[in-house]
Design a protein around this motif. Structure first.
Motif, PDB file in Angstrom:
ATOM      1  N   PRO A 115       0.819  -1.230   0.000  1.00  7.75           N
ATOM      2  CA  PRO A 115       0.000   0.000   0.000  1.00  7.75           C
ATOM      3  C   PRO A 115       0.850   1.277   0.000  1.00  7.75           C
ATOM      4  O   PRO A 115       0.477   2.267  -0.621  1.00  7.75           O
ATOM      5  N   GLU A 116       2.007   1.244   0.680  1.00  7.36           N
ATOM      6  CA  GLU A 116       2.876   2.417   0.685  1.00  7.36           C
ATOM      7  C   GLU A 116       3.430   2.691  -0.707  1.00  7.36           C
ATOM      8  O   GLU A 116       3.525   3.842  -1.138  1.00  7.36           O
ATOM      9  N   GLU A 117       3.819   1.623  -1.406  1.00  2.48           N
ATOM     10  CA  GLU A 117       4.352   1.784  -2.755  1.00  2.48           C
ATOM     11  C   GLU A 117       3.272   2.278  -3.723  1.00  2.48           C
ATOM     12  O   GLU A 117       3.547   3.112  -4.591  1.00  2.48           O
ATOM     13  N   GLU A 118       2.059   1.775  -3.570  1.00  4.11           N
ATOM     14  CA  GLU A 118       0.963   2.243  -4.418  1.00  4.11           C
ATOM     15  C   GLU A 118       0.686   3.720  -4.171  1.00  4.11           C
ATOM     16  O   GLU A 118       0.446   4.486  -5.115  1.00  4.11           O
ATOM     17  N   LEU A 119       0.732   4.121  -2.910  1.00  2.00           N
ATOM     18  CA  LEU A 119       0.533   5.526  -2.568  1.00  2.00           C
ATOM     19  C   LEU A 119       1.633   6.391  -3.171  1.00  2.00           C
ATOM     20  O   LEU A 119       1.360   7.464  -3.725  1.00  2.00           O
ATOM     21  N   ARG A 120       2.864   5.911  -3.108  1.00  2.00           N
ATOM     22  CA  ARG A 120       3.993   6.663  -3.681  1.00  2.00           C
ATOM     23  C   ARG A 120       3.848   6.782  -5.197  1.00  2.00           C
ATOM     24  O   ARG A 120       4.111   7.850  -5.768  1.00  2.00           O
ATOM     25  N   LEU A 121       3.423   5.712  -5.857  1.00  2.00           N
ATOM     26  CA  LEU A 121       3.220   5.771  -7.301  1.00  2.00           C
ATOM     27  C   LEU A 121       2.116   6.759  -7.669  1.00  2.00           C
ATOM     28  O   LEU A 121       2.204   7.457  -8.676  1.00  2.00           O
ATOM     29  N   GLU A 122       1.089   6.829  -6.840  1.00  2.00           N
ATOM     30  CA  GLU A 122       0.011   7.789  -7.084  1.00  2.00           C
ATOM     31  C   GLU A 122       0.522   9.227  -6.921  1.00  2.00           C
ATOM     32  O   GLU A 122       0.208  10.101  -7.733  1.00  2.00           O
ATOM     33  N   GLU A 123       1.357   9.455  -5.900  1.00  2.00           N
ATOM     34  CA  GLU A 123       1.953  10.779  -5.703  1.00  2.00           C
ATOM     35  C   GLU A 123       2.839  11.148  -6.895  1.00  2.00           C
ATOM     36  O   GLU A 123       2.829  12.295  -7.351  1.00  2.00           O
ATOM     37  N   ILE A 124       3.592  10.188  -7.371  1.00  2.00           N
ATOM     38  CA  ILE A 124       4.480  10.437  -8.515  1.00  2.00           C
ATOM     39  C   ILE A 124       3.666  10.788  -9.749  1.00  2.00           C
ATOM     40  O   ILE A 124       4.004  11.727 -10.476  1.00  2.00           O
ATOM     41  N   SER A 125       2.592  10.059  -9.992  1.00  2.00           N
ATOM     42  CA  SER A 125       1.776  10.340 -11.178  1.00  2.00           C
ATOM     43  C   SER A 125       1.124  11.723 -11.084  1.00  2.00           C
ATOM     44  O   SER A 125       1.007  12.430 -12.086  1.00  2.00           O
ATOM     45  N   GLU A 126       0.714  12.127  -9.872  1.00  2.00           N
ATOM     46  CA  GLU A 126       0.160  13.473  -9.693  1.00  2.00           C
ATOM     47  C   GLU A 126       1.217  14.536  -9.966  1.00  2.00           C
ATOM     48  O   GLU A 126       0.933  15.553 -10.607  1.00  2.00           O
ATOM     49  N   ARG A 127       2.434  14.311  -9.501  1.00  2.00           N
ATOM     50  CA  ARG A 127       3.511  15.278  -9.720  1.00  2.00           C
ATOM     51  C   ARG A 127       3.848  15.394 -11.208  1.00  2.00           C
ATOM     52  O   ARG A 127       4.064  16.490 -11.719  1.00  2.00           O
ATOM     53  N   VAL A 128       3.870  14.276 -11.910  1.00  2.00           N
ATOM     54  CA  VAL A 128       4.140  14.302 -13.350  1.00  2.00           C
ATOM     55  C   VAL A 128       3.037  15.059 -14.075  1.00  2.00           C
ATOM     56  O   VAL A 128       3.298  15.838 -14.999  1.00  2.00           O
ATOM     57  N   ALA A 129       1.798  14.879 -13.646  1.00  2.00           N
ATOM     58  CA  ALA A 129       0.688  15.619 -14.254  1.00  2.00           C
ATOM     59  C   ALA A 129       0.841  17.122 -14.009  1.00  2.00           C
ATOM     60  O   ALA A 129       0.567  17.932 -14.899  1.00  2.00           O
ATOM     61  N   GLU A 130       1.300  17.501 -12.809  1.00  2.00           N
ATOM     62  CA  GLU A 130       1.535  18.917 -12.516  1.00  2.00           C
ATOM     63  C   GLU A 130       2.622  19.484 -13.423  1.00  2.00           C
ATOM     64  O   GLU A 130       2.498  20.596 -13.933  1.00  2.00           O
ATOM     65  N   ILE A 131       3.686  18.730 -13.602  1.00  2.00           N
ATOM     66  CA  ILE A 131       4.794  19.201 -14.434  1.00  2.00           C
ATOM     67  C   ILE A 131       4.352  19.348 -15.883  1.00  2.00           C
ATOM     68  O   ILE A 131       4.704  20.316 -16.558  1.00  2.00           O
ATOM     69  N   ARG A 132       3.558  18.406 -16.366  1.00  2.00           N
ATOM     70  CA  ARG A 132       3.076  18.493 -17.747  1.00  2.00           C
ATOM     71  C   ARG A 132       2.150  19.690 -17.955  1.00  2.00           C
ATOM     72  O   ARG A 132       2.066  20.237 -19.052  1.00  2.00           O
ATOM     73  N   ALA A 133       1.445  20.092 -16.903  1.00  2.00           N
ATOM     74  CA  ALA A 133       0.514  21.215 -17.017  1.00  2.00           C
ATOM     75  C   ALA A 133       1.220  22.574 -16.964  1.00  2.00           C
ATOM     76  O   ALA A 133       0.616  23.594 -17.277  1.00  2.00           O
ATOM     77  N   MET A 134       2.501  22.578 -16.596  1.00  2.00           N
ATOM     78  CA  MET A 134       3.240  23.841 -16.474  1.00  2.00           C
ATOM     79  C   MET A 134       3.520  24.451 -17.847  1.00  2.00           C
ATOM     80  O   MET A 134       3.597  23.747 -18.855  1.00  2.00           O
ATOM     81  N   ASP A 135       3.683  25.777 -17.846  1.00  2.00           N
ATOM     82  CA  ASP A 135       4.027  26.502 -19.065  1.00  2.00           C
ATOM     83  C   ASP A 135       5.550  26.674 -19.100  1.00  2.00           C
ATOM     84  O   ASP A 135       6.111  27.455 -18.334  1.00  2.00           O
ATOM     85  N   PHE A 136       6.204  25.937 -19.974  1.00  2.00           N
ATOM     86  CA  PHE A 136       7.662  25.947 -20.034  1.00  2.00           C
ATOM     87  C   PHE A 136       8.216  27.188 -20.724  1.00  2.00           C
ATOM     88  O   PHE A 136       9.388  27.514 -20.556  1.00  2.00           O
ATOM     89  N   ALA A 137       7.415  27.885 -21.485  1.00  2.00           N
ATOM     90  CA  ALA A 137       7.885  29.059 -22.207  1.00  2.00           C
ATOM     91  C   ALA A 137       8.261  30.189 -21.247  1.00  2.00           C
ATOM     92  O   ALA A 137       9.143  30.992 -21.546  1.00  2.00           O
ATOM     93  N   LYS A 138       7.605  30.254 -20.110  1.00  2.00           N
ATOM     94  CA  LYS A 138       7.856  31.333 -19.157  1.00  2.00           C
ATOM     95  C   LYS A 138       8.946  30.990 -18.140  1.00  2.00           C
ATOM     96  O   LYS A 138       9.290  31.819 -17.303  1.00  2.00           O
ATOM     97  N   MET A 139       9.494  29.802 -18.214  1.00  2.00           N
ATOM     98  CA  MET A 139      10.503  29.372 -17.248  1.00  2.00           C
ATOM     99  C   MET A 139      11.907  29.714 -17.730  1.00  2.00           C
ATOM    100  O   MET A 139      12.170  29.759 -18.924  1.00  2.00           O
ATOM    101  N   SER A 140      12.794  29.859 -16.753  1.00  2.00           N
ATOM    102  CA  SER A 140      14.200  30.078 -17.099  1.00  2.00           C
ATOM    103  C   SER A 140      14.859  28.730 -17.383  1.00  2.00           C
ATOM    104  O   SER A 140      14.287  27.669 -17.120  1.00  2.00           O
ATOM    105  N   LYS A 141      16.089  28.793 -17.912  1.00  2.00           N
ATOM    106  CA  LYS A 141      16.809  27.553 -18.214  1.00  2.00           C
ATOM    107  C   LYS A 141      17.077  26.739 -16.954  1.00  2.00           C
ATOM    108  O   LYS A 141      17.009  25.513 -16.970  1.00  2.00           O
ATOM    109  N   ALA A 142      17.388  27.421 -15.876  1.00  2.00           N
ATOM    110  CA  ALA A 142      17.679  26.724 -14.621  1.00  2.00           C
ATOM    111  C   ALA A 142      16.451  25.967 -14.111  1.00  2.00           C
ATOM    112  O   ALA A 142      16.562  24.824 -13.636  1.00  2.00           O
TER     113      ALA A 142
END
Length: 102
Positions: A34-61
């Motif tokens: 159950p802990e690993e499943e929870l961690r995988l769910e957290e990871i998938s949520e974080r990846v979804a957040e990153i995909r939703a970000m606007d990369f054009a407004k970000m700096s190179k760093a």
């Protein structure tokens, strides 16, 4: 000559059926806790957040930091899933070695 043909056909039969038999056992043994499943769910949520970000407004760093984070996430998910994979080239080399030995 017939014995070699029979032997090779037997080898191909066994190598084609063995991965399916092993895969069933691996799925049962590597069930996630159950802990690993929870961690995988957290990871998938974080990846979804990153995909939703606007990369054009970000700096190179900032982009570089996100790439590093995604690489770490990818390594972690591979470690959690834990599978054994053979490439086609590796299978061909194994078969050639078996043929040369006989």
């Amino acid at each position: 000559m017939k014995t070699i043909a029979y032997f090779l056909s037997l080898v191909f039969l066994v190598t084609s059926l063995a991965p399916a038999a092993v895969a069933k056992d691996v799925k049962e043994e590597n069930s996630l806790t159950p802990e690993e499943e929870l961690r995988l769910e957290e990871i998938s949520e974080r990846v979804a957040e990153i995909r939703a970000m606007d990369f054009a407004k970000m700096s190179k760093a900032e982009k570089r930091e996100l790439r590093k984070e995604l690489r770490e996430i990818n390594k972690e998910t591979k470690a959690l899933s834990g599978g054994v994979y053979l490439s086609v080239g590796a299978i061909i080399v194994i078969l050639l070695i078996l043929i040369l030995i006989t």
